[in-house]
Design a protein around this motif. Structure first.
Motif, PDB file in Angstrom:
ATOM      1  N   SER A  11       0.818  -1.206   0.000  1.00  0.00           N
ATOM      2  CA  SER A  11       0.000   0.000   0.000  1.00  0.00           C
ATOM      3  C   SER A  11       0.855   1.261   0.000  1.00  0.00           C
ATOM      4  O   SER A  11       2.079   1.199   0.176  1.00  0.00           O
ATOM      5  CB  SER A  11      -0.893   0.002   1.235  1.00  0.00           C
ATOM      6  OG  SER A  11      -0.099   0.272   2.395  1.00  0.00           O
ATOM      7  N   PRO A  12       0.220   2.437  -0.115  1.00  0.00           N
ATOM      8  CA  PRO A  12       0.963   3.689   0.045  1.00  0.00           C
ATOM      9  C   PRO A  12       1.636   3.800   1.410  1.00  0.00           C
ATOM     10  O   PRO A  12       2.678   4.448   1.534  1.00  0.00           O
ATOM     11  CB  PRO A  12      -0.122   4.753  -0.139  1.00  0.00           C
ATOM     12  CG  PRO A  12      -1.111   4.117  -1.059  1.00  0.00           C
ATOM     13  CD  PRO A  12      -1.142   2.676  -0.633  1.00  0.00           C
ATOM     14  N   THR A  46       4.575  -2.438  -6.311  1.00  0.00           N
ATOM     15  CA  THR A  46       3.345  -2.511  -5.507  1.00  0.00           C
ATOM     16  C   THR A  46       2.870  -3.929  -5.258  1.00  0.00           C
ATOM     17  O   THR A  46       1.982  -4.136  -4.433  1.00  0.00           O
ATOM     18  CB  THR A  46       2.215  -1.744  -6.213  1.00  0.00           C
ATOM     19  OG1 THR A  46       1.931  -2.385  -7.458  1.00  0.00           O
ATOM     20  CG2 THR A  46       2.596  -0.286  -6.427  1.00  0.00           C
ATOM     21  N   TRP A  68      -4.419   3.783  -3.885  1.00  0.00           N
ATOM     22  CA  TRP A  68      -3.357   4.197  -4.814  1.00  0.00           C
ATOM     23  C   TRP A  68      -3.833   5.315  -5.740  1.00  0.00           C
ATOM     24  O   TRP A  68      -3.050   6.201  -6.094  1.00  0.00           O
ATOM     25  CB  TRP A  68      -2.875   2.998  -5.619  1.00  0.00           C
ATOM     26  CG  TRP A  68      -1.833   2.213  -4.860  1.00  0.00           C
ATOM     27  CD1 TRP A  68      -1.938   0.959  -4.356  1.00  0.00           C
ATOM     28  CD2 TRP A  68      -0.515   2.671  -4.521  1.00  0.00           C
ATOM     29  NE1 TRP A  68      -0.788   0.586  -3.708  1.00  0.00           N
ATOM     30  CE2 TRP A  68       0.121   1.623  -3.792  1.00  0.00           C
ATOM     31  CE3 TRP A  68       0.187   3.846  -4.742  1.00  0.00           C
ATOM     32  CZ2 TRP A  68       1.421   1.737  -3.304  1.00  0.00           C
ATOM     33  CZ3 TRP A  68       1.490   3.946  -4.257  1.00  0.00           C
ATOM     34  CH2 TRP A  68       2.085   2.914  -3.547  1.00  0.00           C
ATOM     35  N   VAL A  82       3.782   7.277 -10.593  1.00  0.00           N
ATOM     36  CA  VAL A  82       3.110   5.991 -10.430  1.00  0.00           C
ATOM     37  C   VAL A  82       2.825   5.420 -11.813  1.00  0.00           C
ATOM     38  O   VAL A  82       2.209   6.092 -12.657  1.00  0.00           O
ATOM     39  CB  VAL A  82       1.789   6.139  -9.647  1.00  0.00           C
ATOM     40  CG1 VAL A  82       1.131   4.760  -9.447  1.00  0.00           C
ATOM     41  CG2 VAL A  82       2.022   6.816  -8.306  1.00  0.00           C
ATOM     42  N   PRO A  98      -1.953   0.017 -10.108  1.00  0.00           N
ATOM     43  CA  PRO A  98      -0.618   0.600  -9.940  1.00  0.00           C
ATOM     44  C   PRO A  98       0.423  -0.517  -9.944  1.00  0.00           C
ATOM     45  O   PRO A  98       0.320  -1.469  -9.174  1.00  0.00           O
ATOM     46  CB  PRO A  98      -0.699   1.291  -8.584  1.00  0.00           C
ATOM     47  CG  PRO A  98      -1.742   0.524  -7.847  1.00  0.00           C
ATOM     48  CD  PRO A  98      -2.743   0.097  -8.868  1.00  0.00           C
TER      49      PRO A  98
END
Length: 400
Positions: A11-12, A46, A68, A82, A98
């Motif tokens: 994840s971010p 990712t 994302w 991204v 992503p």
């Protein structure tokens, strides 16, 4: 739904952790080299969900994609890219996912990693250090090398640091005491406790100016070493029984044969204070490697020296060092018999020394090897009962 690399989609938040780690490892390199700061890049995969994972957890997959998209929308800076790829997922059809993220440059790595405020402060202070002199390369390196120290300063201490550095750059300092560094509003203790970082920055600031050579430091004159003595024989001519004084003053004592016949060196203050009256003897509180000062005491070198240290690697290291100055020094209570008798009071030494020992006797080396082989044990001298220790000490002083 998310997890570390190799354990599901990332994840971010995982990207933020990665950037924070990069910042922690590289920020000093960035301070030293602006080009490295500009080019450093975090490349982040990712780990997109598989079709099977998406089918098993459609809600989590949708939330992951949404997170994302929100990240990409909120981070349109040139340093953040991204890359999206189209995939067919059960229940989603063809969807953009992503695939990877690149974060380029110290500023964006710090921002994504939640370190923007810290990086801004580091840059500002490094810029002020760089302004101390003409050689910006040397000053950037000095700023980076000392950052772990000055980053902890509050704003007032940082201002004091720069003020003292500027004064030292503009004024001769060799031979002065810290008290004579005449900077208004900054006391002697402040300078003494930070002299190392001041010297590092001043050396870098002097580079390229001519005159003072880089690496010369401030050349401040320290107070000089001090030793504490106890006069164990009241017949020895001296007005005080317990005194601490600069070594150069103690060196002037007993210039003739009226001085002590014995010098007892101990490493523990409790032991030092407990020593009884001993004919012809003076005791020295060794304080670790302060035994080097014995070389500056002519009367001590004429005396019979008995050293009683802890039974551990450091005690033998100090004994070895004492013999560099006084080869005739004898040890006491640093042998197999003492260790065997009171081993139950020994503990493990977390920081043993492995320095070479070239001046120990064969018996002393055997005892040191025993301590090492047993797990780097240490038996502190104050753990040895006094009724055992005192007869051994007395016998050592009587030995020819």
């Amino acid at each position: 739904m998310t997890g570390p690399e190799g354990k599901g989609p990332r994840s971010p938040h995982d990207l933020a952790d990665t950037c924070a780690t990069r910042f922690k490892r590289r920020h000093r390199d960035w301070l030293a080299d602006p080009d490295a700061a500009a080019s450093d890049t975090v490349r982040f995969a990712t780990s997109m969900p598989t079709a099977a994972r998406a089918a098993d957890d459609p809600t989590g997959t949708a939330g992951w994609i949404r997170a994302w998209r929100n990240f990409d929308s909120a981070n349109s800076a040139p340093g953040v890219q991204v890359t999206w790829a189209e995939r067919r997922l059960a229940g989603f059809g063809v969807v953009s996912l992503p695939h990877r993220v690149e974060v380029r440059g110290a500023r964006d790595i710090a921002r994504i990693g939640g370190q923007s405020a810290r990086w801004s402060t580091l840059l500002d202070r490094a810029h002020r250090i760089r302004a101390l002199g003409p050689d910006h390369v040397a000053l950037r390196r000095a700023a980076a090398g000392t950052a772990p120290v000055w980053e902890k300063f509050d704003d007032e201490d940082m201002a004091h640091l720069l003020t003292v550095c500027r004064w030292a750059i503009d004024n001769p300092t060799v031979g002065l005491t810290a008290r004579e560094v005449a900077v208004p509003g900054i006391d002697t203790k402040w300078i003494e406790s930070r002299v190392r970082i001041i010297e590092q920055l001043v050396d870098a600031a002097r580079a390229g100016r001519g005159g003072s050579a880089s690496g010369s430091g401030l050349g401040l004159r320290g107070p000089g070493p001090r030793l504490r003595l106890r006069i164990l024989d009241p017949l020895i001519g001296f007005p005080l029984r317990d005194v601490e004084s600069p070594v150069d003053q103690l060196a002037t004592l007993w210039s003739d044969s009226t001085g002590p016949r014995h010098l007892v060196v101990v490493e523990n203050l409790t032991t030092f204070l407990a020593l009884p009256a001993i004919p012809g003897a003076v005791a020295l509180f060794g304080r670790g490697y302060a035994v080097d000062a014995v070389a500056a005491l002519p009367w001590a070198l004429r005396a019979r020296i008995v050293y009683w240290g802890d039974l551990d690697s450091h005690g033998f290291a100090i004994l070895d060092r004492l013999r560099h100055h006084a080869p005739h020094a004898a040890s006491v209570l640093m042998d197999h018999a003492t260790f065997d008798a009171w081993r139950q009071f020994s503990v493990s030494d977390p920081t043993p020394t492995r320095a070479a020992r070239t001046r120990l006797t064969a018996e002393e080396l055997d005892t040191l090897e025993l301590l090492t082989a047993a797990g780097d044990l240490r038996l502190e001298q104050e753990r040895i009962p006094w009724d055992w220790a005192l007869p051994h000490l007395t016998d050592a002083l009587r030995a020819p």
